[in-house]
Design an enzyme around this catalytic site. Structure first.
Site, short mmCIF file in Angstrom:
data_model
loop_
_atom_site.label_atom_id
_atom_site.label_comp_id
_atom_site.label_asym_id
_atom_site.label_seq_id
_atom_site.Cartn_x
_atom_site.Cartn_y
_atom_site.Cartn_z
N ASP A 53 0.94 -1.20 0.15
CA ASP A 53 -0.49 0.12 0.14
C ASP A 53 0.78 1.35 0.01
OD1 ASP A 53 -1.30 2.25 0.73
OD2 ASP A 53 -3.61 0.99 1.10
N SER A 103 -6.52 3.80 -1.60
CA SER A 103 -6.80 2.62 -1.48
C SER A 103 -8.05 1.85 -1.22
CB SER A 103 -6.27 2.37 0.12
OG SER A 103 -5.16 2.64 -0.02
N GLU A 227 -5.49 -7.77 25.48
CA GLU A 227 -4.77 -6.41 25.71
C GLU A 227 -3.79 -5.49 25.78
OE1 GLU A 227 -0.21 -6.14 22.01
OE2 GLU A 227 -2.44 -6.62 22.04
N PHE A 278 -4.31 -9.11 15.65
CA PHE A 278 -3.29 -9.08 16.88
C PHE A 278 -3.43 -7.50 17.57
CE2 PHE A 278 -1.63 -12.10 14.07
CZ PHE A 278 -0.87 -13.12 15.17
N GLU A 279 -4.26 -6.84 17.10
CA GLU A 279 -5.04 -5.16 17.53
C GLU A 279 -5.75 -5.04 17.38
OE1 GLU A 279 -2.39 -3.24 18.95
OE2 GLU A 279 -0.27 -4.47 18.91
N ASP A 325 2.25 2.17 3.07
CA ASP A 325 1.06 3.88 3.22
C ASP A 325 0.76 4.70 4.15
OD1 ASP A 325 -0.95 5.63 1.23
OD2 ASP A 325 -2.01 4.84 3.48
N HIS A 329 2.17 8.59 5.37
CA HIS A 329 1.80 9.33 5.50
C HIS A 329 2.07 10.24 5.99
CE1 HIS A 329 -2.44 9.52 2.71
NE2 HIS A 329 -2.62 7.65 3.32
N HIS A 367 -1.02 2.87 -4.90
CA HIS A 367 -1.01 4.12 -5.71
C HIS A 367 0.19 4.39 -4.76
CE1 HIS A 367 -2.02 5.22 -1.33
NE2 HIS A 367 -2.25 4.52 -1.22
N HIS A 441 -1.29 11.09 -1.80
CA HIS A 441 -0.94 10.33 -2.50
C HIS A 441 -0.45 11.01 -3.75
CE1 HIS A 441 -4.33 7.52 -0.19
NE2 HIS A 441 -3.61 7.31 0.36
#
Length: 527
Positions: A53, A103, A227, A278-279, A325, A329, A367, A441
């Site tokens: 990405d 995206s 978590e 996982f998050e 990506d 950013h 992109h 982008h």
């Protein structure tokens, strides 16, 4: 300055590079490899799509150098795994309504074969961003669904939340990419019958392997995260009271894990369905990842392949390096490039575990970014370092910069003096020309690299939407089954009956399709 320059060059270039025969031999070897290459026209049993990405050409080049420098090499001559793919092309990334895409519109193009509008997921361009009522009747399906309908196993691996734009497009249809859970949707959209992306993960397509982040969009509001139980921002978001993780487990005999220990305990040989989140949101950047809690993208890719490859009909797997990506950013080039290196390691793992004779493997991007590589740095100089040349203001600048973003730091018409700043730090924010909270982008073409069955189809300059059609043709999934009709196989013959999906309902069957159906019926009777 010339003395320093000569010294730097002599230190970074081996004596063999001063001999023209070095380059002639290298060129002759590459030429002979090209001459010896034979087209692989097999039917692709497996399809692996590795999507970086935001991984534009500049990102690939800079990450290549970084990867070499991480191994104490000059870097420029480094060969990444993706560099070894023999076939390459360029893809035009514009969306129907914008020159520079996001995206979700790009994912709809390369996964569904249809270009669409900015911020929309799995719908054609007749749908409007954020307007629920325009979504109905304009849904388009992805190659993941086509592959599942053809009897293949399918999977998603990402470093973002699994409800994010790229993975969401494999299974969801939404007028807004931001409708992660029902809490993110306007009341009007709910009344008009639209559903959130997380809920569509369960109901739209039977996905065998789902790996990434996004726990908080799957659980009822206020549900403590296992978590981060004391972090309110990590707790469940859903307003409908549904616990989608539990719902998913009830639908099938499946494993759900959220940490490294449980993930490592998953036996691919005895596991057919796996959801690993996982998050609460996106995964951590690779350089900040706690390896005792979260596996790398190469490790999650390996687990997915080992589970999916048990299917004798093959598999389709999307692997997204999604935080490349997000590093861009934030204008943190170090983060973006380290994510790209980790992504390339995942590509290497994918090739290691599959057979090129039967597996089509693609590496591409959705992109690029407003990311530049400039300033005449010396050979072998740190890719995250500074140009040896100063600007007209007698101040240095970094080799990597951004056209816009949070790195704009001009005060009283002066740039900051970065001579004593560690620009190689993972947290360093590169300078930019235009002040923005988040960098944008870029709009130039992106590369597509291919190897395996029918990899030669990925050539020249194409619309991004071409990708889905070429992948489907190579694997004999979706509408165009000519490739497997010319190469009759037991599994492919039966596949014809199940691939006449929603995309075919409004089109009259061709003579070829009619013959194919008759052939399939005869084969079914005989077997």
């Amino acid at each position: 300055i010339s003395t320093t320059s000569d010294l730097s060059i002599s230190q970074s270039i081996g004596s063999e590079e001063e001999n023209p025969e070095f380059w002639r031999a290298q060129g002759a070897k590459a030429l002979q490899a090209a001459l010896n290459r034979k087209l692989n026209t097999n039917v692709a049993k497996n399809i692996m799509l590795f999507l970086g990405d935001g991984m534009g050409i500049t990102t690939i080049t800079a990450a290549r150098i970084l990867k070499g420098q991480m191994h104490n090499q000059s870097g420029e001559e480094t060969v990444m795994t993706m560099d070894t793919f023999p076939h390459a092309g360029l893809l035009k990334t514009y969306s129907v309504d914008f020159q520079i895409p996001d995206s979700s519109s790009t994912a709809t193009a390369y996964l569904c074969g249809v270009k669409t509008n900015l911020n929309t997921v799995g719908v054609n361009a007749a749908a409007r961003n954020g307007i629920c009522k325009t979504q109905k009747g304009n849904e388009v399906t992805s190659i993941l669904k086509w592959a599942k309908d053809a009897g293949k196993s399918v999977g998603i691996v990402t470093t973002t939340r699994v409800q994010h734009a790229t993975p969401a497009t494999t299974y969801a249809h939404s007028a807004s990419r931001k409708w992660y859970s029902d809490a993110d949707m306007p009341v009007s959209a709910k009344k008009e019958g639209c559903t959130d992306i997380a809920s569509q993960l369960l109901k739209n397509t039977d996905i065998d392997v789902i790996i990434g982040g996004g726990r908080k969009y799957m659980t009822p509001k206020g549900t403590w995260d296992p978590e981060y139980p004391r972090d309110l921002a990590s707790s469940g978001k859903r307003q409908d009271g549904r616990h989608l993780i539990s719902d998913w487990q009830k639908m099938k005999v499946a494993r759900y894990v959220w940490n490294r220990t449980d993930f490592d305990a998953v036996d691919p040989d005895t596991t057919d369905y796996l959801m690993a989140l996982f998050e609460p949101g996106d995964l951590r950047f690779d350089v900040e990842r706690d390896p005792t809690m979260d596996p790398s993208i190469a490790e999650t890719t390996e687990k997915a392949i080992r589970i999916l490859s048990k299917n004798p009909k093959g598999f389709f797997l999307l692997v997204e390096g999604g935080r490349i990506d997000q590093g861009h950013h934030a204008s943190r080039a170090s983060m973006a490039l380290h994510e790209t290196v980790a992504f390339d390691n995942a590509v290497a793992k994918g090739l290691e575990l599959t057979n090129e004779e039967e597996t089509l493997t693609l590496v591409t991007a959705d992109h690029s970014h407003a990311f530049t590589f400039n300033g005449y740095p010396f050979r072998g100089q740190s890719i995250l370092g500074k140009s040896p040349l100063y600007g007209k203001d007698m101040l240095p600048y970094t080799t990597l910069m951004y056209g816009n973003g949070p790195g704009y730091k001009v005060v009283d018409n002066k740039r900051p003096d970065i001579r004593k700043v560690d620009t190689q730090s993972k947290d360093y924010v590169q300078l930019s020309a235009v002040p923005l909270d988040t960098e944008t982008h870029g709009g130039e073409d992106v590369a597509v690299l291919a190897r395996g069955p029918m990899a030669h189809l990925f050539h020249g300059v194409q619309e991004q939407s071409y990708l889905a059609h070429a992948m489907a043709y190579a694997g004999c999934v979706g509408r165009d089954l000519r490739h497997c009709e010319s190469r009759p196989q037991h599994t492919n013959t039966k596949r014809i009956l199940v691939t006449a999906t929603d995309d075919d309902r409004n089109s009259a069957p061709s003579l070829v399709s009619s013959i194919s159906l008759v052939t399939a019926l005869l084969a079914a009777v005989l077997h």
